[in-house]
Design a protein around this motif. Sequence first.
Motif, PDB file in Angstrom:
ATOM      1  N   ARG A 230      10.267  33.482  31.735  1.00  0.00           N
ATOM      2  CA  ARG A 230       9.490  34.502  31.211  1.00  0.00           C
ATOM      3  C   ARG A 230      10.346  35.700  30.677  1.00  0.00           C
ATOM      4  NH1 ARG A 230       6.117  36.319  35.174  1.00  0.00           N
ATOM      5  NH2 ARG A 230       7.101  35.186  36.740  1.00  0.00           N
ATOM      6  N   VAL A 231      11.392  35.904  31.228  1.00  0.00           N
ATOM      7  CA  VAL A 231      12.383  37.024  30.776  1.00  0.00           C
ATOM      8  C   VAL A 231      13.013  36.700  29.196  1.00  0.00           C
ATOM      9  CG1 VAL A 231      14.473  38.415  31.260  1.00  0.00           C
ATOM     10  CG2 VAL A 231      12.739  38.270  33.108  1.00  0.00           C
ATOM     11  N   ARG A 232      13.292  35.611  29.408  1.00  0.00           N
ATOM     12  CA  ARG A 232      13.991  35.179  28.274  1.00  0.00           C
ATOM     13  C   ARG A 232      12.991  35.090  27.263  1.00  0.00           C
ATOM     14  NH1 ARG A 232      17.217  29.531  28.710  1.00  0.00           N
ATOM     15  NH2 ARG A 232      18.370  30.894  30.273  1.00  0.00           N
ATOM     16  N   HIS A 233      11.830  34.403  27.361  1.00  0.00           N
ATOM     17  CA  HIS A 233      11.054  34.083  26.464  1.00  0.00           C
ATOM     18  C   HIS A 233      10.130  35.267  25.942  1.00  0.00           C
ATOM     19  CE1 HIS A 233       7.366  32.063  24.567  1.00  0.00           C
ATOM     20  NE2 HIS A 233       8.216  31.140  24.400  1.00  0.00           N
ATOM     21  N   ASP A 234       9.729  36.192  26.716  1.00  0.00           N
ATOM     22  CA  ASP A 234       8.693  37.277  26.395  1.00  0.00           C
ATOM     23  C   ASP A 234       9.574  38.498  26.621  1.00  0.00           C
ATOM     24  OD1 ASP A 234       6.895  35.116  26.256  1.00  0.00           O
ATOM     25  OD2 ASP A 234       6.414  35.313  28.321  1.00  0.00           O
ATOM     26  N   LEU A 235       9.859  39.043  27.609  1.00  0.00           N
ATOM     27  CA  LEU A 235      10.544  40.326  27.982  1.00  0.00           C
ATOM     28  C   LEU A 235      11.570  40.914  26.937  1.00  0.00           C
ATOM     29  CD1 LEU A 235      10.189  43.020  29.408  1.00  0.00           C
ATOM     30  CD2 LEU A 235      11.538  42.104  31.320  1.00  0.00           C
ATOM     31  N   LEU A 236      12.787  40.097  27.039  1.00  0.00           N
ATOM     32  CA  LEU A 236      13.853  40.387  26.036  1.00  0.00           C
ATOM     33  C   LEU A 236      13.408  40.521  24.620  1.00  0.00           C
ATOM     34  CD1 LEU A 236      17.196  38.744  27.384  1.00  0.00           C
ATOM     35  CD2 LEU A 236      16.912  41.318  26.620  1.00  0.00           C
ATOM     36  N   PRO A 237      12.701  39.602  24.012  1.00  0.00           N
ATOM     37  CA  PRO A 237      12.209  39.879  22.808  1.00  0.00           C
ATOM     38  C   PRO A 237      11.488  40.859  22.476  1.00  0.00           C
ATOM     39  CG  PRO A 237      12.198  37.309  23.302  1.00  0.00           C
ATOM     40  CD  PRO A 237      12.512  38.292  24.692  1.00  0.00           C
ATOM     41  N   ALA A 238      10.507  41.192  23.348  1.00  0.00           N
ATOM     42  CA  ALA A 238       9.636  42.516  23.236  1.00  0.00           C
ATOM     43  C   ALA A 238      10.626  43.853  23.419  1.00  0.00           C
ATOM     44  CB  ALA A 238       8.697  42.533  24.487  1.00  0.00           C
ATOM     45  N   ILE A 239      11.486  43.977  24.021  1.00  0.00           N
ATOM     46  CA  ILE A 239      12.515  45.039  24.317  1.00  0.00           C
ATOM     47  C   ILE A 239      13.201  45.323  22.840  1.00  0.00           C
ATOM     48  CG2 ILE A 239      14.349  46.078  25.463  1.00  0.00           C
ATOM     49  CD1 ILE A 239      13.387  44.826  28.133  1.00  0.00           C
ATOM     50  N   GLU A 240      13.645  44.007  22.483  1.00  0.00           N
ATOM     51  CA  GLU A 240      14.412  44.037  21.237  1.00  0.00           C
ATOM     52  C   GLU A 240      13.807  44.554  20.102  1.00  0.00           C
ATOM     53  OE1 GLU A 240      17.365  40.756  19.245  1.00  0.00           O
ATOM     54  OE2 GLU A 240      17.900  41.836  20.974  1.00  0.00           O
ATOM     55  N   ARG A 241      12.315  44.168  20.100  1.00  0.00           N
ATOM     56  CA  ARG A 241      11.451  44.733  18.807  1.00  0.00           C
ATOM     57  C   ARG A 241      11.221  45.867  19.108  1.00  0.00           C
ATOM     58  NH1 ARG A 241       8.783  39.729  20.203  1.00  0.00           N
ATOM     59  NH2 ARG A 241       7.262  40.975  21.432  1.00  0.00           N
ATOM     60  N   PHE A 242      10.810  46.407  20.287  1.00  0.00           N
ATOM     61  CA  PHE A 242      10.529  47.970  20.443  1.00  0.00           C
ATOM     62  C   PHE A 242      12.193  48.842  20.244  1.00  0.00           C
ATOM     63  CE2 PHE A 242      10.983  51.691  23.310  1.00  0.00           C
ATOM     64  CZ  PHE A 242       9.748  52.192  23.072  1.00  0.00           C
ATOM     65  N   ALA A 243      13.263  48.373  20.629  1.00  0.00           N
ATOM     66  CA  ALA A 243      14.186  49.097  20.287  1.00  0.00           C
ATOM     67  C   ALA A 243      15.167  49.001  19.119  1.00  0.00           C
ATOM     68  CB  ALA A 243      15.505  48.635  21.304  1.00  0.00           C
ATOM     69  N   GLY A 244      14.834  47.889  18.405  1.00  0.00           N
ATOM     70  CA  GLY A 244      15.246  47.519  17.018  1.00  0.00           C
ATOM     71  C   GLY A 244      16.559  47.499  16.905  1.00  0.00           C
ATOM     72  N   PHE A 245      17.277  46.965  18.078  1.00  0.00           N
ATOM     73  CA  PHE A 245      18.758  46.600  17.868  1.00  0.00           C
ATOM     74  C   PHE A 245      18.843  45.620  18.805  1.00  0.00           C
ATOM     75  CE2 PHE A 245      18.450  50.047  21.040  1.00  0.00           C
ATOM     76  CZ  PHE A 245      19.273  49.495  21.935  1.00  0.00           C
ATOM     77  N   ASN A 246      20.278  44.982  18.978  1.00  0.00           N
ATOM     78  CA  ASN A 246      20.502  43.876  19.811  1.00  0.00           C
ATOM     79  C   ASN A 246      20.757  44.459  21.266  1.00  0.00           C
ATOM     80  OD1 ASN A 246      21.740  41.838  21.393  1.00  0.00           O
ATOM     81  ND2 ASN A 246      23.103  41.275  19.515  1.00  0.00           N
ATOM     82  N   VAL A 247      19.600  44.187  21.976  1.00  0.00           N
ATOM     83  CA  VAL A 247      19.750  44.700  23.477  1.00  0.00           C
ATOM     84  C   VAL A 247      20.348  43.896  24.324  1.00  0.00           C
ATOM     85  CG1 VAL A 247      17.553  45.981  23.229  1.00  0.00           C
ATOM     86  CG2 VAL A 247      17.264  43.935  23.995  1.00  0.00           C
ATOM     87  N   THR A 248      20.509  42.349  23.984  1.00  0.00           N
ATOM     88  CA  THR A 248      21.282  41.546  24.744  1.00  0.00           C
ATOM     89  C   THR A 248      22.724  41.876  24.860  1.00  0.00           C
ATOM     90  OG1 THR A 248      19.714  39.945  24.199  1.00  0.00           O
ATOM     91  CG2 THR A 248      21.796  39.043  24.833  1.00  0.00           C
ATOM     92  N   ARG A 249      23.437  42.133  23.862  1.00  0.00           N
ATOM     93  CA  ARG A 249      24.618  42.613  23.876  1.00  0.00           C
ATOM     94  C   ARG A 249      24.751  43.892  24.543  1.00  0.00           C
ATOM     95  NH1 ARG A 249      29.025  40.875  21.406  1.00  0.00           N
ATOM     96  NH2 ARG A 249      27.593  39.432  20.016  1.00  0.00           N
ATOM     97  N   HIS A 250      23.969  44.710  24.400  1.00  0.00           N
ATOM     98  CA  HIS A 250      23.892  46.210  25.009  1.00  0.00           C
ATOM     99  C   HIS A 250      23.829  45.975  26.488  1.00  0.00           C
ATOM    100  CE1 HIS A 250      22.856  50.478  25.855  1.00  0.00           C
ATOM    101  NE2 HIS A 250      21.768  49.911  26.658  1.00  0.00           N
ATOM    102  N   PHE A 251      22.843  45.171  27.043  1.00  0.00           N
ATOM    103  CA  PHE A 251      22.659  44.822  28.647  1.00  0.00           C
ATOM    104  C   PHE A 251      24.066  44.309  29.204  1.00  0.00           C
ATOM    105  CE2 PHE A 251      17.951  45.067  28.106  1.00  0.00           C
ATOM    106  CZ  PHE A 251      17.728  46.192  28.582  1.00  0.00           C
ATOM    107  N   ALA A 252      24.651  43.334  28.520  1.00  0.00           N
ATOM    108  CA  ALA A 252      25.683  42.368  28.725  1.00  0.00           C
ATOM    109  C   ALA A 252      27.011  43.437  28.775  1.00  0.00           C
ATOM    110  CB  ALA A 252      26.093  41.338  27.900  1.00  0.00           C
ATOM    111  N   GLU A 253      27.223  44.210  27.985  1.00  0.00           N
ATOM    112  CA  GLU A 253      28.326  45.293  27.915  1.00  0.00           C
ATOM    113  C   GLU A 253      28.018  46.246  29.116  1.00  0.00           C
ATOM    114  OE1 GLU A 253      31.656  47.201  26.954  1.00  0.00           O
ATOM    115  OE2 GLU A 253      30.932  45.068  26.414  1.00  0.00           O
ATOM    116  N   SER A 254      26.791  46.704  29.099  1.00  0.00           N
ATOM    117  CA  SER A 254      26.412  47.691  30.290  1.00  0.00           C
ATOM    118  C   SER A 254      27.014  46.979  31.665  1.00  0.00           C
ATOM    119  CB  SER A 254      24.926  48.138  30.293  1.00  0.00           C
ATOM    120  OG  SER A 254      24.981  49.072  29.018  1.00  0.00           O
TER     121      SER A 254
END
Length: 278
Positions: A230-254
């Motif tokens: 559910r995080v993969r399918h729903d939450l991450l894409p929703a955060i990415e749409r809201f933020a407008g950038f690659n949050v996956t790379r951002h979270f991984a680097e953090s």
Amino acid sequence: MAYSARLRKAVGAVRATLSAVELCDVQAPEFAQHGDHAVASDAPLVLVACSGGRDSMALAAVSHIVCTSMGARCGAVIVDHGLQEGSEQVASEAADCCRALGLGPVIVRNATVQARGEGLEAAARQARYDELCAAAHESGAIAVLLAHTMDDQAETVLIGLLRSRGVDALAGMPQVFTRSGATFARPLLTLTRAETTGICEDLGMEYWDDPTNGDAVDGELPNDYPLRSRVRHDLLPAIERFAGFNVTRHFAESARLARMDKEYLDQRSDEVMGEAVT
């Protein structure tokens, strides 16, 4: 065959990880020289934990390439949890794919999942690690490679924030760790799921998609799907749409930076404890 950019990136990542687990210190000396060399039957063994999915199939193929070039054996271990109909066939097909790639030995282990208070996901994870550790010890493998990607790291950070707090939640998954005396490593934390999918395409490999990931579901996943799905399918894409950038790379680097902080704090606390006990 000409290597694609993503395949070269994966080869470099696996080679760097094997160096981190000191494979370079135990390989046969002739593999440091130019020319073709046969891998010895008693050469150091690296196992790839393979589910048959895109990430682990890509890791299996790349690890075999790298290990062969370093004079090491590369095998695979497939764990059948028996939780889905047809899981035995999925495990068998994954084993056949690994053998076709040239990996050996290829080990299939059946896990017994007993969900108690921790829930089914946690019980399955514990059972899986029990079997992976047993396979590592019985085969004498110097390391077991896990196919977690940058996407998995970002998901882990979000799950950690939902379930707990503090630097441990932010640090995500370590690249190298020890469990029950077995060494585990995650070479693909700098690669995305799109890149592992592309590597499978580059090498003409088929892979299995776990239906519990919910890839075929339109709209939000029901609550009875695993939290990670559910995080993969729903939450991450929703955060990415809201933020407008690659949050996956951002979270991984953090997570990588937080992991450095955590390891330093752990080291200092161990030193202080040692001084206090002395």
